[in-house]
Scaffold this active site. Structure first.
Site, PDB file in Angstrom:
ATOM      1  N   THR A  66       1.049  -1.026  -0.057  1.00  0.00           N
ATOM      2  CA  THR A  66       0.051  -0.149  -0.192  1.00  0.00           C
ATOM      3  C   THR A  66       0.395   1.274  -0.028  1.00  0.00           C
ATOM      4  OG1 THR A  66      -1.604  -0.707   1.186  1.00  0.00           O
ATOM      5  CG2 THR A  66      -1.768   1.072   1.334  1.00  0.00           C
TER       6      THR A  66
ATOM      7  N   GLN B 162       1.163  -8.881  -6.661  1.00  0.00           N
ATOM      8  CA  GLN B 162       0.514 -10.834  -6.663  1.00  0.00           C
ATOM      9  C   GLN B 162       1.794 -11.410  -7.639  1.00  0.00           C
ATOM     10  OE1 GLN B 162      -1.425 -12.469  -5.263  1.00  0.00           O
ATOM     11  NE2 GLN B 162      -2.284 -10.393  -4.419  1.00  0.00           N
TER      12      GLN B 162
ATOM     13  N   CYS C 180      -9.583  -6.667   1.238  1.00  0.00           N
ATOM     14  CA  CYS C 180      -9.960  -5.396   1.808  1.00  0.00           C
ATOM     15  C   CYS C 180     -11.080  -5.654   1.767  1.00  0.00           C
ATOM     16  CB  CYS C 180      -9.326  -4.678   1.148  1.00  0.00           C
ATOM     17  SG  CYS C 180      -6.949  -5.060   0.356  1.00  0.00           S
TER      18      CYS C 180
HETATM   19  N1  PLP Z   1      -1.460  -4.158  -4.248  1.00  0.00           N
HETATM   20  C1  PLP Z   1      -2.037  -5.834  -4.495  1.00  0.00           C
HETATM   21  C2  PLP Z   1      -1.794  -6.333  -5.932  1.00  0.00           C
HETATM   22  C3  PLP Z   1      -1.954  -6.051  -3.769  1.00  0.00           C
HETATM   23  O1  PLP Z   1      -3.005  -7.611  -3.753  1.00  0.00           O
HETATM   24  C4  PLP Z   1      -1.922  -5.384  -2.251  1.00  0.00           C
HETATM   25  C5  PLP Z   1      -2.298  -6.253  -1.110  1.00  0.00           C
HETATM   26  O2  PLP Z   1      -3.530  -6.831  -1.010  1.00  0.00           O
HETATM   27  C6  PLP Z   1      -1.348  -4.350  -2.707  1.00  0.00           C
HETATM   28  C7  PLP Z   1      -0.872  -3.870  -3.257  1.00  0.00           C
HETATM   29  C8  PLP Z   1      -1.024  -4.101  -1.012  1.00  0.00           C
HETATM   30  O3  PLP Z   1      -0.458  -4.735   0.110  1.00  0.00           O
HETATM   31  P1  PLP Z   1       0.130  -4.705   0.968  1.00  0.00           P
HETATM   32  O4  PLP Z   1      -1.152  -5.859   2.646  1.00  0.00           O
HETATM   33  O5  PLP Z   1       1.160  -4.846   1.462  1.00  0.00           O
HETATM   34  O6  PLP Z   1      -0.181  -3.348   1.967  1.00  0.00           O
END
Ligand code: PLP
Length: 380
Positions: free
Chosen positions: A71, A178, A324
């Site tokens: 994120t 991913q 989420c």
């Molecule tokens: N981007 C993608 C494609 C994701 O699948 C995720 C998490 O599910 C994130 C960003 C966010 O990652 P993080 O959980 O490390 O903040």
């Protein structure tokens, strides 16, 4: 027995990551920004982690910024470039909310995907031209390597060609969060100048991630503070997290070919078995364009949330989409972007496999899911 099919949400820690983290935490504690011997050891550990991660990502160590996860990496990439250069961000309609949210906040443009979930390159070209015609400049284009819900892989090299041609000053970002377990990110993300990864998707710890920033691309940092990471990301380093992430990345790269071969066969057995045993079931996306670890199906006439409860009771951990979004009653924006109706989108099941998935877990899923779907259909 618990069958874990939620590796796209988070993965179990790899033993290499545990060893690296415990090895640091037992007896070490330095702040890597200080100048005495304890701090110097911490700094050395951070820099060793940086070198290992950089190799796994096909980057130079100086191009790696440590963050708290996917994120933050996505937010830093998009906001950092927009704040540095002015101009608007553009992204695909199937991006994670960590990208989409920034694009929406900054009144950027969201470019569509086709029914196959692949970015529509003509529409992207039109979007870039529209921005220019409106007298604005595109600061950054963000297109993920692989989607978190469907596993669909985007044609990044072709995206890069469109961007170079029509918005040559724009920076290309890819969210490889991913993709990393399943794809050679060092090579396949090379057309992008900014690349996001997150440790907990590949056997590293939660709360650790990185953003690769190539070619001297400049960013305005998200945080004000001590000026760590060469003024690009302030905050005391998470040394154990960095070491765990680096060890997991190295182990992932070393075993990736074998993992892909094994897991793809498991995934195919799972999906083919479910399609054969559950009437009116549909696989989302063409498997030829998906990572080996993602299975995504829709079962007409059921509600995903109800199915997840029944599966959980039977020991199967799965998801309806992104973590989420699970629990939320809105249909997935990814599926809706692919032209799937909201009611179909609400009947979907994501089973994401990982390096630890066993044949026994596949057997359990194949015996439980068809029965669960038929019970729910009978109820409704
Ligand atoms: N981007 C993608 C494609 C994701 O699948 C995720 C998490 O599910 C994130 C960003 C966010 O990652 P993080 O959980 O490390 O903040």
């Amino acid at each position: 027995m618990v069958a874990y099919f939620d590796n796209a949400a988070t993965t179990p820690l790899r033993p290499e990551a545990v060893r690296a983290m415990v090895g640091w935490l037992e007896g070490h504690y330095g702040n890597s920004s200080g100048s005495h011997s304890v701090s110097r050891l911490a700094r050395q550990a951070v820099e060793e982690g940086r070198q290992t991660l950089a190799r796994a990502l096909g980057a130079h160590p100086g191009e790696v910024i440590f963050t708290s996860g996917g994120t933050e990496s996505d937010n830093l990439a998009l906001s950092g470039v927009c704040d540095q250069r002015g101009g608007v961000p553009v992204c695909s309609s199937v991006e994670h909310h960590a990208v989409l949210g920034v694009v929406e906040d900054r009144k950027g443009r969201v470019s569509p995907v086709g029914l196959d979930g692949l970015i529509d390159l003509d529409a992207l070209a039109a979007t870039l031209c529209d921005v220019a015609a409106g007298g604005e400049e595109v600061a950054v284009v963000s297109v993920m390597l692989a989607n978190n819900e469907t596993g669909i892989i985007q044609p990044l090299a072709e995206v890069a060609r469109v961007v170079r041609r029509l918005a040559p000053r724009a920076v290309l970002h890819t969210d490889a969060v991913q993709a990393f377990p399943w794809m050679d990110v060092a090579q396949l993300a090379s057309p992008a100048q900014l690349v996001s990864v997150s440790a907990h998707k590949f056997g590293g710890p939660q709360g650790a991630g990185a953003l690769v920033v190539r070619d001297g691309v400049r960013l305005v940092p998200l945080h004000k503070g001590g000026g760590q990471e060469r003024d690009r990301r302030s905050g005391t380093h998470n040394v154990a997290g960095i070491l765990g992430m680096a060890a997991a990345a190295q182990a992932t790269v070393e075993t990736r070919t074998e993992t892909i071969r094994r897991v793809r066969a498991q995934r195919d057995r799972l999906v083919d078995g479910l399609l054969a045993r559950v009437p009116d079931s549909i696989e989302t996306g063409d498997r030829a364009f998906k990572t080996s670890g993602h299975a995504h199906l829709r079962f007409d006439g059921i509600q995903s949330e109800e199915l997840l409860v029944v599966l959980d009771e039977a020991g199967i951990c799965a998801s309806a989409g992104s973590a989420c979004a699970s629990g939320a009653l809105d249909p997935s924006h990814v599926l809706v972007a692919m032209g799937i109706s909201p009611s179909q989108a609400m009947s979907s099941l994501r089973l994401s496999l990982g390096a630890n998935t066993t044949e026994a877990e596949i057997d359990l899923a194949l015996s439980v899911i068809p029965q669960a779907v038929s019970t729910l259909r009978a109820r409704s």
